[in-house]
Enzyme design. Structure first.
Site, PDB file in Angstrom:
ATOM      1  N   HIS A 158      54.777  -4.895  44.511  1.00 40.46           N
ATOM      2  CA  HIS A 158      53.812  -4.214  45.370  1.00 40.46           C
ATOM      3  C   HIS A 158      54.484  -3.664  46.615  1.00 40.46           C
ATOM      4  O   HIS A 158      54.199  -2.541  47.054  1.00 40.46           O
ATOM      5  CB  HIS A 158      52.688  -5.172  45.767  1.00 40.46           C
ATOM      6  CG  HIS A 158      51.575  -5.252  44.777  1.00 40.46           C
ATOM      7  ND1 HIS A 158      51.708  -5.868  43.554  1.00 40.46           N
ATOM      8  CD2 HIS A 158      50.296  -4.790  44.822  1.00 40.46           C
ATOM      9  CE1 HIS A 158      50.565  -5.784  42.888  1.00 40.46           C
ATOM     10  NE2 HIS A 158      49.692  -5.133  43.630  1.00 40.46           N
ATOM     11  N   HIS A 184      57.263 -12.612  36.434  1.00 41.10           N
ATOM     12  CA  HIS A 184      58.610 -12.164  36.789  1.00 41.10           C
ATOM     13  C   HIS A 184      58.989 -12.809  38.111  1.00 41.10           C
ATOM     14  O   HIS A 184      58.116 -13.241  38.865  1.00 41.10           O
ATOM     15  CB  HIS A 184      58.705 -10.638  36.860  1.00 41.10           C
ATOM     16  CG  HIS A 184      57.542  -9.954  37.497  1.00 41.10           C
ATOM     17  ND1 HIS A 184      57.414  -9.794  38.866  1.00 41.10           N
ATOM     18  CD2 HIS A 184      56.439  -9.381  36.968  1.00 41.10           C
ATOM     19  CE1 HIS A 184      56.294  -9.147  39.142  1.00 41.10           C
ATOM     20  NE2 HIS A 184      55.672  -8.897  38.010  1.00 41.10           N
TER      21      HIS A 184
END
EC number: 1.11.1.18
Length: 598
Positions: A487, A480
């Site tokens: 994160h 992606h």
């Protein structure tokens, strides 16, 4: 005795009104429009007979690429954009994914012998329609925004990619040894190279975009090299206490005026966290030192064409507390979404860190006549710190796929490598990265030496020059776009919840670092003060920057996503506050240094 029907009906009406009030609160926040940086249609093919957009600054991983790393057919990218904006499963399934296939075997035809020998299959894009999903609490995924990402030709991008190359070249450096004589040459080289770049040595100017100003970092020193800029991140040891220490275990308690310690209770600071009656270790698997990936052009191009190299990395026996840059990159390769923040919450609870005094029922039980659990206690914070994670991910997926579609650092490294070699052929293939090639001269020479060594070890006795960004993961980046970081957005949301619940100003009485020789913690020589809020901020930065250290994100990805995650968590806290009967507020120290009450 039962509850009268009219009371039940009144309760149902109050419940409905509360849900409506939360929905109105969310609606009244308004919508912040999202804007990309304009690069998608800016750069064009150099061929005067074909001036279609080249999309070289866009995320094209998975589409077929030519031998220079540019997509072969621009229509493939346009179809990709249409499909992810519609979210239609059939449209996505009909997209071109990967290279041509062998008509006899049905397998993809890869460029590298390695991919063909492994008979690799392709990997698909990851949850490209997640940003189209609605949610029932917190800001809508499309109602909050990230500023435009830095463009390829900007001094900021040059600084970001320089930092990533330097991190990659220093993956065996131990965090506690940044100031050690044995690392002095590398550390000084990194500092000098970064300080020689315009982004680090020139102050912000009047009229610069506010987002750019807040991301600008000043002079690089041993004390702030590769660190984040959240409050507390530049104070004390590099690693947050909450990613290395353990917690008090069952069998250790104070009863009345006596402290009872089981002889079998684990030491509080040995990296073992109490998770009920079992323990969670802070130790991480040891990725093979010096082993990097995607340093060969053919393998790199296969990865851009969707070759699935996941699981191809190697490890040494055992595990250890995080010690090196590579260790942290390994940690963030396989962590379970909110793992770091759940662990931090368990440590805070087990070690008796008090909740914020502004929350209800924080006095002694003899005064309140009740203790906290379901609301304002351990059950509440343990649930909420995980609950915010997927809400934050949906918001960042919308930014990734539907707005910015920024190319990953590995792809920027590909453009740089091709252009670095191009003058030998008398041409500049990607003039958009000419500035980066020029500014990164000495760094790229060191990268070429490292890549050559890796490619020889991989079986090529006479490898071609390669200036690619060495990757810590065999598969490179996730499937992606780069901006923002999943994160980091989860880190921002989860850490915000922890700071809202716990007394963030509490000072940490004992500071630890990982021993440079043995797998144990030692007391740090740091003489300053660390706080709960500062170490939670540092934890968020550690996890987010760990992805940069792996080569899969830029600094701006990480920093802006932390702020996005914070917005998501604040929105959820605001809405949930409507459901409580008690009169209280959350006291939250934000990432920008201000404090708000919710």
């Amino acid at each position: 005795m039962g509850i009268p029907a009219d009371n039940l009906q009144s309760r149902a009406k109050a419940s409905f009104d509360t849900r409506v009030a939360a929905a109105e609160l969310a609606l009244n926040r308004g919508v912040v429009p999202s804007f990309a940086n304009g690069e998608e249609l800016l750069y064009r093919n150099p061929d005067p007979d074909n001036t279609d957009p080249s999309f070289i600054a866009s995320f094209t991983k998975g589409l077929p690429h030519d031998d220079n790393g540019a997509i072969i057919d621009p229509d493939d990218f346009l179809a990709f954009v249409r499909a992810i904006n519609s979210g239609d499963e059939k449209e996505i399934a009909d997209l071109t994914l990967g290279p041509a296939r062998d008509p006899e075997t049905g397998l993809p035809i890869w460029r590298s012998d390695l991919a063909n020998s492994l008979e690799l299959e392709v990997r698909g894009w990851e949850n490209s329609s997640a940003g189209l999903t609605f949610d029932l609490e917190g800001p809508d995924a499309q109602s909050i925004a990230m500023p435009p990402a830095p463009v390829l030709t900007s001094p900021e991008l040059v600084a970001e990619i320089a930092e990533l190359y330097l991190m990659a070249l220093g993956r065996e450096i131990e965090f506690s040894e940044f100031d050690s004589p044995k690392n002095a040459e590398y550390i000084q080289f990194a500092i000098d190279q970064l300080n020689g770049l315009e982004w680090f040595n020139t102050p912000a100017k009047l009229g610069d975009p506010p987002a750019e100003i807040r991301r600008r970092r000043g002079e690089v020193t041993v004390g702030n090299l590769f660190r984040g800029i959240l409050p507390g991140s530049e104070v004390g040891p590099y690693l947050s206490q909450y990613i290395i220490v353990g917690s008090k275990q069952i069998g250790s308690a104070t009863v009345g005026n006596k402290t009872l310690v089981s002889p079998n209770a684990a030491d509080e600071f040995d990296g073992e966290i109490a998770y009920g009656s079992i323990t969670i270790s802070q130790r991480v698997r040891i990725a093979t030192p010096g082993r990097d990936f995607m340093t060969d052009l053919k393998v790199f191009l296969d990865v851009q064409d969707a070759a699935d190299f996941r699981g191809f990395e190697s490890y040494e026996p055992g595990a250890r507390l995080i010690r090196t840059i590579r260790d942290l990159a390994t940690w963030v390769h396989f962590d379970a979404l909110y793992e770091a923040y759940l662990n931090a919450c368990l440590i805070l609870l087990a070690n008796g860190v008090p909740f914020d005094p502004n929350l209800p029922f924080q006095q002694e039980d003899k005064l309140d006549n009740q203790d906290v659990f379901v609301n304002f206690g351990s059950a509440h914070v343990l649930s909420l710190v995980t609950e915010v994670a997927t809400r934050a991910l949906k918001a960042v997926r919308y930014q990734k796929f539907n707005i910015h579609r920024r190319l990953r650092p590995e792809a920027t490294g590909g453009l740089i490598s091709v252009n670095k070699i191009a003058p030998q052929k008398g041409e500049s293939i990607f003039p958009e990265v000419d500035l980066a090639v020029e500014e990164l001269g000495d760094i790229l020479e060191k990268a070429e030496i490292s890549n050559r060594k890796q490619n020889i070890a991989d079986g090529d006795p006479d490898p071609d020059p390669s200036f690619l960004l060495p990757m810590a993961f065999a598969e490179g980046s996730p499937f992606h776009p780069s901006y923002g970081s999943g994160h980091a957005v989860v880190a921002g949301a989860c850490v915000t919840i922890l700071k809202a619940f716990f007394d963030s100003g509490i000072e940490i009485d004992q500071v630890f670092e990982v021993d440079k020789d043995e797998d144990k913690l030692v007391k740090s020589s740091f003489k300053g003060t660390l706080t709960v809020a500062g170490e939670l901020n540092k934890l968020a930065d550690n996890i987010a920057i760990g992805r940069n250290m792996a080569g899969v994100h830029y600094f701006s990805d990480q920093f802006e996503s932390l702020l996005l995650g914070e917005q998501v968590a604040i929105g959820i806290l605001e809405e949930q506050s409507l459901t409580y009967g008690e009169n209280f507020f959350f006291n939250l120290p934000k990432f920008d240094g201000t404090t708000i009450q919710i």
